[in-house]
Design an enzyme around this catalytic site. Structure first.
Site, PDB file in Angstrom:
ATOM      1  N   THR A  49      12.789  23.738  26.954  1.00 41.12           N
ATOM      2  CA  THR A  49      12.824  24.939  26.123  1.00 41.12           C
ATOM      3  C   THR A  49      11.408  25.204  25.622  1.00 41.12           C
ATOM      4  O   THR A  49      10.476  24.467  25.940  1.00 41.12           O
ATOM      5  CB  THR A  49      13.767  24.754  24.925  1.00 41.12           C
ATOM      6  OG1 THR A  49      13.151  23.871  23.960  1.00 41.12           O
ATOM      7  CG2 THR A  49      15.103  24.158  25.358  1.00 41.12           C
ATOM      8  N   CYS A  50      11.256  26.233  24.796  1.00 43.49           N
ATOM      9  CA  CYS A  50       9.921  26.531  24.281  1.00 43.49           C
ATOM     10  C   CYS A  50       9.427  25.444  23.334  1.00 43.49           C
ATOM     11  O   CYS A  50       8.221  25.291  23.137  1.00 43.49           O
ATOM     12  CB  CYS A  50       9.911  27.890  23.582  1.00 43.49           C
ATOM     13  SG  CYS A  50      11.052  28.009  22.198  1.00 43.49           S
ATOM     14  N   ARG A  52      10.612  22.018  23.466  1.00 38.19           N
ATOM     15  CA  ARG A  52      10.740  20.642  23.958  1.00 38.19           C
ATOM     16  C   ARG A  52      10.927  20.606  25.468  1.00 38.19           C
ATOM     17  O   ARG A  52      11.505  21.532  26.061  1.00 38.19           O
ATOM     18  CB  ARG A  52      11.905  19.926  23.268  1.00 38.19           C
ATOM     19  CG  ARG A  52      13.281  20.419  23.660  1.00 38.19           C
ATOM     20  CD  ARG A  52      14.395  19.647  22.953  1.00 38.19           C
ATOM     21  NE  ARG A  52      14.360  19.881  21.527  1.00 38.19           N
ATOM     22  CZ  ARG A  52      14.131  18.946  20.615  1.00 38.19           C
ATOM     23  NH1 ARG A  52      13.945  17.692  20.989  1.00 38.19           N
ATOM     24  NH2 ARG A  52      14.103  19.237  19.326  1.00 38.19           N
ATOM     25  N   SER A 109      15.777  20.170  15.677  1.00 37.34           N
ATOM     26  CA  SER A 109      15.164  21.462  15.990  1.00 37.34           C
ATOM     27  C   SER A 109      14.099  21.854  14.978  1.00 37.34           C
ATOM     28  O   SER A 109      14.084  21.372  13.841  1.00 37.34           O
ATOM     29  CB  SER A 109      16.233  22.558  16.036  1.00 37.34           C
ATOM     30  OG  SER A 109      17.143  22.338  17.082  1.00 37.34           O
ATOM     31  N   GLN A 120      21.406  25.629  25.278  1.00 38.74           N
ATOM     32  CA  GLN A 120      20.349  25.201  26.195  1.00 38.74           C
ATOM     33  C   GLN A 120      20.650  23.823  26.782  1.00 38.74           C
ATOM     34  O   GLN A 120      20.389  23.566  27.962  1.00 38.74           O
ATOM     35  CB  GLN A 120      19.008  25.203  25.455  1.00 38.74           C
ATOM     36  CG  GLN A 120      18.552  26.610  25.072  1.00 38.74           C
ATOM     37  CD  GLN A 120      17.407  26.599  24.071  1.00 38.74           C
ATOM     38  OE1 GLN A 120      17.280  25.692  23.243  1.00 38.74           O
ATOM     39  NE2 GLN A 120      16.570  27.622  24.120  1.00 38.74           N
ATOM     40  N   ALA A 190       9.413  45.973  18.360  1.00 37.25           N
ATOM     41  CA  ALA A 190      10.134  45.388  19.499  1.00 37.25           C
ATOM     42  C   ALA A 190       9.626  43.983  19.801  1.00 37.25           C
ATOM     43  O   ALA A 190       9.730  43.500  20.932  1.00 37.25           O
ATOM     44  CB  ALA A 190       9.992  46.275  20.732  1.00 37.25           C
TER      45      ALA A 190
END
Length: 420
Positions: A49-50, A52, A109, A120, A190
């Site tokens: 993931t971003c 880990r 986290s 995830q 955005a």
């Protein structure tokens, strides 16, 4: 066999290093194939993931397993070992089990208790299932971790309170309005925060979302995902009256929504209330808007106050969650240890069955040749008994000969000699 977890995360390495060891979704299958080709690796799951990148493995005991896996990781990502070795962490056995359970439950986290990590982890597990990269022990561990994460969610308050700006903004809206289903929302910007807000609002099924942004292209990508309408920043003035909730987060150096603009919108709405949440720094909405009747303005500082209060609640809930993880990891390790006994029992039964089949075949052959049936049965029972007690008898003799009282007692207990 031992369970092993190694990885790198937001606590051990900066993003500049984490991004160099990440596995893209397209590369996971190939990475798993390569990983399982390493000596003594029996099964694996890659979680990337971003925040880990982690490998969960079942491996045979090996003295140099750390060096072998670091070498594989570095070769795969074209890194030198010294670049990553100090940032890697390792967990074996019970520590690996409890680490995965903590990760799946959101206890490890960046945002304590965040729920996205469970999805995830499930996705990483599914990738290994598809690639047949799981050992039986790993599959059982991940399934157990999913149930632990569910327990943590249902039995504690770990996820009950907002601890991100985006989630806090949506929580605030749900607190002020009884239902979001009949409301129109205007999102200004955005970027990443607005993306998260939009996804939260979609989950709560708001009636209509409008995304206003400097450029249409970036906003359109998000709008396509959440089913929203896109407008440009200059169009806000004429559409503001349509919005019951306005949430703004841009990088503009000057306010985008002024007091006069909101006054006109309120007049067009016949003073129906508007909630304005400004999570930009510098601010997107003029502070004077908060002085208008029926305009309820909240700044990023207001949200941070909510977040800090909620974070304290999550930390308290985390203590209870850690207790659940500790107990469940102990239970899992007890099951894992029992698997050694299962294999031994299976081998013992197989050996006994082989002896039985051999003796039975000889007895049937003797009967077929005309031997007395009663005598054959007598000899079968005698020979079968001797064959079955041969190995235990040798072990008892060896223990007695060595003067090993403890082993002798253990054998007596195993054979049930003191039960009658």
């Amino acid at each position: 066999m031992t369970l092993l977890a190694l990885g790198i995360n937001h606590k051990t390495a900066p993003v500049s290093l984490r991004e160099r060891v990440t596995f893209s979704p397209e590369s996971i299958e190939q990475a798993l194939t390569s990983l399982l080709q390493q000596p003594l690796v029996q099964g694996g799951v890659v979680l990337s993931t971003c925040n880990r990148t982690e490998l969960y493995l079942s491996v045979e005991q090996q003295e140099h397993i750390h060096e072998q896996l670091v070498s594989w990781l570095c070769e795969y990502h074209h890194l030198r070992p010294e670049e990553v070795s100090k940032s890697l962490y390792w967990h074996h056995g019970n520590e690996a089990v409890s680490h995965l359970m903590r990760v799946a439950s959101g206890l490890d986290s960046l945002v304590l208790g965040e729920p996205q990590i469970l999805g995830q982890v499930k996705k990483a597990f599914a990738e290994s299932q598809r690639g047949q990269s799981l050992s039986g022990e790993l599959e059982r561990l991940f399934q157990k971790s999913f149930s632990v994460a569910k327990r943590v969610r249902t039995e504690t308050e770990i996820g009950a309170s907002a601890v991100s700006v985006a989630f806090a903004a949506c929580t605030l809206a749900r607190q002020i309005f009884e239902s979001l289903a009949e409301l129109n929302v205007l999102l200004v910007g955005a970027g990443e925060t607005i993306e998260l807000v939009a996804r939260h609002l979609r989950e709560h099924k708001v009636r209509h979302m409008i995304i206003a942004n400097r450029t249409r292209e970036r906003a359109q990508l998000l709008a396509d995902e959440v089913g929203a309408e896109v407008i440009t920043l200059p169009e806000i003035d004429e559409r503001l009256a349509d919005a019951d909730i306005i949430i703004s987060s841009t990088a503009s150096p000057l306010p985008i929504i002024g007091k006069g603009m909101v006054e006109r919108a309120l007049k067009a709405r016949r003073n129906q209330p508007m909630l304005l949440v400004d999570i930009a720094v510098p601010r997107d909405i003029e502070p004077e808007v908060g002085k208008l009747a029926n305009a309820y303005l909240y700044s990023v500082d207001d949200l941070h106050a909510i977040i800090q209060s909620n974070l304290a609640q999550r930390k308290a809930a985390a203590v209870q969650a850690e207790s659940i993880v500790q107990q469940e990891s102990i239970n899992f390790m007890a099951w894992l240890r029992s698997q050694g006994a299962v294999e031994t029992i299976r081998d013992y039964r197989s050996q006994a069955d082989q002896i039985r089949a051999e003796m039975e075949a000889k007895a049937l052959a003797a009967i077929a040749q005309g031997a007395d049936v009663e005598q054959v049965i007598h000899e079968l029972a005698h020979r079968l008994t001797n064959r079955l007690i041969h190995a235990p008898t040798k072990s008892l003799q060896q223990a007695a000969g060595d003067g090993d009282v403890e082993r002798l007692q253990l054998l007596r207990d195993s054979l049930g000699l003191d039960q009658h």
